[in-house]
Design a protein around this motif. Sequence first.
Motif, PDB file in Angstrom:
ATOM      1  N   GLN A   1       0.835  -1.191   0.000  1.00 26.56           N
ATOM      2  CA  GLN A   1       0.000   0.000   0.000  1.00 26.56           C
ATOM      3  C   GLN A   1       0.872   1.243   0.000  1.00 26.56           C
ATOM      4  N   VAL A   2       0.326   2.284  -0.579  1.00 29.31           N
ATOM      5  CA  VAL A   2       1.017   3.563  -0.639  1.00 29.31           C
ATOM      6  C   VAL A   2       0.250   4.575   0.211  1.00 29.31           C
ATOM      7  N   GLN A   3       0.971   5.337   0.993  1.00 24.84           N
ATOM      8  CA  GLN A   3       0.353   6.374   1.809  1.00 24.84           C
ATOM      9  C   GLN A   3       0.996   7.718   1.521  1.00 24.84           C
ATOM     10  N   LEU A   4       0.179   8.754   1.499  1.00 22.01           N
ATOM     11  CA  LEU A   4       0.665  10.125   1.386  1.00 22.01           C
ATOM     12  C   LEU A   4       0.285  10.846   2.675  1.00 22.01           C
ATOM     13  N   VAL A   5       1.261  11.461   3.300  1.00 22.58           N
ATOM     14  CA  VAL A   5       1.023  12.161   4.558  1.00 22.58           C
ATOM     15  C   VAL A   5       1.435  13.612   4.397  1.00 22.58           C
ATOM     16  N   GLU A   6       0.473  14.498   4.629  1.00 18.58           N
ATOM     17  CA  GLU A   6       0.710  15.932   4.478  1.00 18.58           C
ATOM     18  C   GLU A   6       0.984  16.582   5.828  1.00 18.58           C
ATOM     19  N   SER A   7       1.664  17.699   5.777  1.00 20.10           N
ATOM     20  CA  SER A   7       1.902  18.495   6.980  1.00 20.10           C
ATOM     21  C   SER A   7       2.082  19.946   6.576  1.00 20.10           C
ATOM     22  N   GLY A   8       1.908  20.838   7.549  1.00 26.09           N
ATOM     23  CA  GLY A   8       2.234  22.235   7.322  1.00 26.09           C
ATOM     24  C   GLY A   8       1.066  23.194   7.203  1.00 26.09           C
ATOM     25  N   GLY A   9      -0.156  22.707   7.265  1.00 21.79           N
ATOM     26  CA  GLY A   9      -1.290  23.615   7.199  1.00 21.79           C
ATOM     27  C   GLY A   9      -1.412  24.439   8.468  1.00 21.79           C
ATOM     28  N   GLY A  10      -2.368  25.359   8.463  1.00 20.36           N
ATOM     29  CA  GLY A  10      -2.590  26.163   9.647  1.00 20.36           C
ATOM     30  C   GLY A  10      -3.325  27.449   9.349  1.00 20.36           C
ATOM     31  N   LEU A  11      -3.274  28.354  10.332  1.00 19.08           N
ATOM     32  CA  LEU A  11      -3.939  29.645  10.241  1.00 19.08           C
ATOM     33  C   LEU A  11      -2.888  30.733  10.044  1.00 19.08           C
ATOM     34  N   VAL A  12      -3.109  31.593   9.071  1.00 19.51           N
ATOM     35  CA  VAL A  12      -2.158  32.672   8.791  1.00 19.51           C
ATOM     36  C   VAL A  12      -2.935  33.905   8.365  1.00 19.51           C
ATOM     37  N   GLN A  13      -2.361  35.066   8.609  1.00 22.63           N
ATOM     38  CA  GLN A  13      -2.983  36.305   8.170  1.00 22.63           C
ATOM     39  C   GLN A  13      -2.728  36.543   6.689  1.00 22.63           C
ATOM     40  N   ALA A  14      -3.611  37.297   6.091  1.00 23.51           N
ATOM     41  CA  ALA A  14      -3.423  37.653   4.681  1.00 23.51           C
ATOM     42  C   ALA A  14      -2.055  38.303   4.483  1.00 23.51           C
ATOM     43  N   GLY A  15      -1.403  37.891   3.414  1.00 12.86           N
ATOM     44  CA  GLY A  15      -0.060  38.373   3.128  1.00 12.86           C
ATOM     45  C   GLY A  15       1.037  37.490   3.689  1.00 12.86           C
ATOM     46  N   GLY A  16       0.661  36.557   4.518  1.00  7.48           N
ATOM     47  CA  GLY A  16       1.635  35.664   5.130  1.00  7.48           C
ATOM     48  C   GLY A  16       1.998  34.490   4.248  1.00  7.48           C
ATOM     49  N   SER A  17       2.798  33.587   4.824  1.00 10.78           N
ATOM     50  CA  SER A  17       3.300  32.430   4.078  1.00 10.78           C
ATOM     51  C   SER A  17       3.092  31.150   4.865  1.00 10.78           C
ATOM     52  N   LEU A  18       2.954  30.069   4.139  1.00 12.66           N
ATOM     53  CA  LEU A  18       2.922  28.726   4.696  1.00 12.66           C
ATOM     54  C   LEU A  18       3.632  27.796   3.732  1.00 12.66           C
ATOM     55  N   ARG A  19       4.166  26.718   4.278  1.00 14.07           N
ATOM     56  CA  ARG A  19       4.786  25.696   3.442  1.00 14.07           C
ATOM     57  C   ARG A  19       4.140  24.361   3.757  1.00 14.07           C
ATOM     58  N   LEU A  20       3.593  23.725   2.731  1.00 12.71           N
ATOM     59  CA  LEU A  20       3.007  22.402   2.866  1.00 12.71           C
ATOM     60  C   LEU A  20       4.003  21.357   2.374  1.00 12.71           C
ATOM     61  N   SER A  21       4.016  20.232   3.063  1.00 13.39           N
ATOM     62  CA  SER A  21       4.877  19.127   2.653  1.00 13.39           C
ATOM     63  C   SER A  21       4.057  17.854   2.590  1.00 13.39           C
ATOM     64  N   CYS A  22       4.490  16.946   1.732  1.00 19.36           N
ATOM     65  CA  CYS A  22       3.798  15.665   1.568  1.00 19.36           C
ATOM     66  C   CYS A  22       4.848  14.587   1.320  1.00 19.36           C
ATOM     67  N   ALA A  23       4.765  13.511   2.080  1.00 21.08           N
ATOM     68  CA  ALA A  23       5.705  12.404   1.932  1.00 21.08           C
ATOM     69  C   ALA A  23       4.956  11.142   1.543  1.00 21.08           C
ATOM     70  N   ALA A  24       5.438  10.477   0.508  1.00 14.66           N
ATOM     71  CA  ALA A  24       4.860   9.218   0.066  1.00 14.66           C
ATOM     72  C   ALA A  24       5.670   8.066   0.641  1.00 14.66           C
ATOM     73  N   SER A  25       4.974   7.046   1.126  1.00 14.33           N
ATOM     74  CA  SER A  25       5.654   5.881   1.690  1.00 14.33           C
ATOM     75  C   SER A  25       4.937   4.607   1.274  1.00 14.33           C
TER      76      SER A  25
END
Length: 121
Positions: free
Chosen positions: A1-25
């Motif tokens: 089986q293959v799994q994808l696991v995401e991380s990095g979401g959240g709450l941010v103000q307009a104009g801000g930045s976020l980085r999402l990551s995803c790892a397949a295993s």
Amino acid sequence: QVQLVESGGGLVQAGGSLRLSCAASGIIFRINAMGWYRQAPGKERELVASITSGGGTNYADSVKGRFTISRDNAKNTVSLQMNSLKPEDTAVYYCNAAVDYSGNYRFSSYWGQGTQVTVSS
């Protein structure tokens, strides 16, 4: 089986930045395209950005110039750097990958569980 696991979401103000990551295993011979999709309440899931195994990228018009997708083929990961975030970017973001798990160059599509991104005004 293959799994994808995401991380990095959240709450941010307009104009801000976020980085999402995803790892397949799991059992992975190769991964073709990887991408990020999003779904806002009451709307259909839409492509945000995609990247081929060779590094070719494609972006939705709404995020061009603000978001950058990248991948590490050796680690089977894909990331999405999101800058200059807007309230309309608020959605659940899903990672997607086309995976060959049997070694015969037949690719199946897999999805992560989703991560919430909320941009406040």
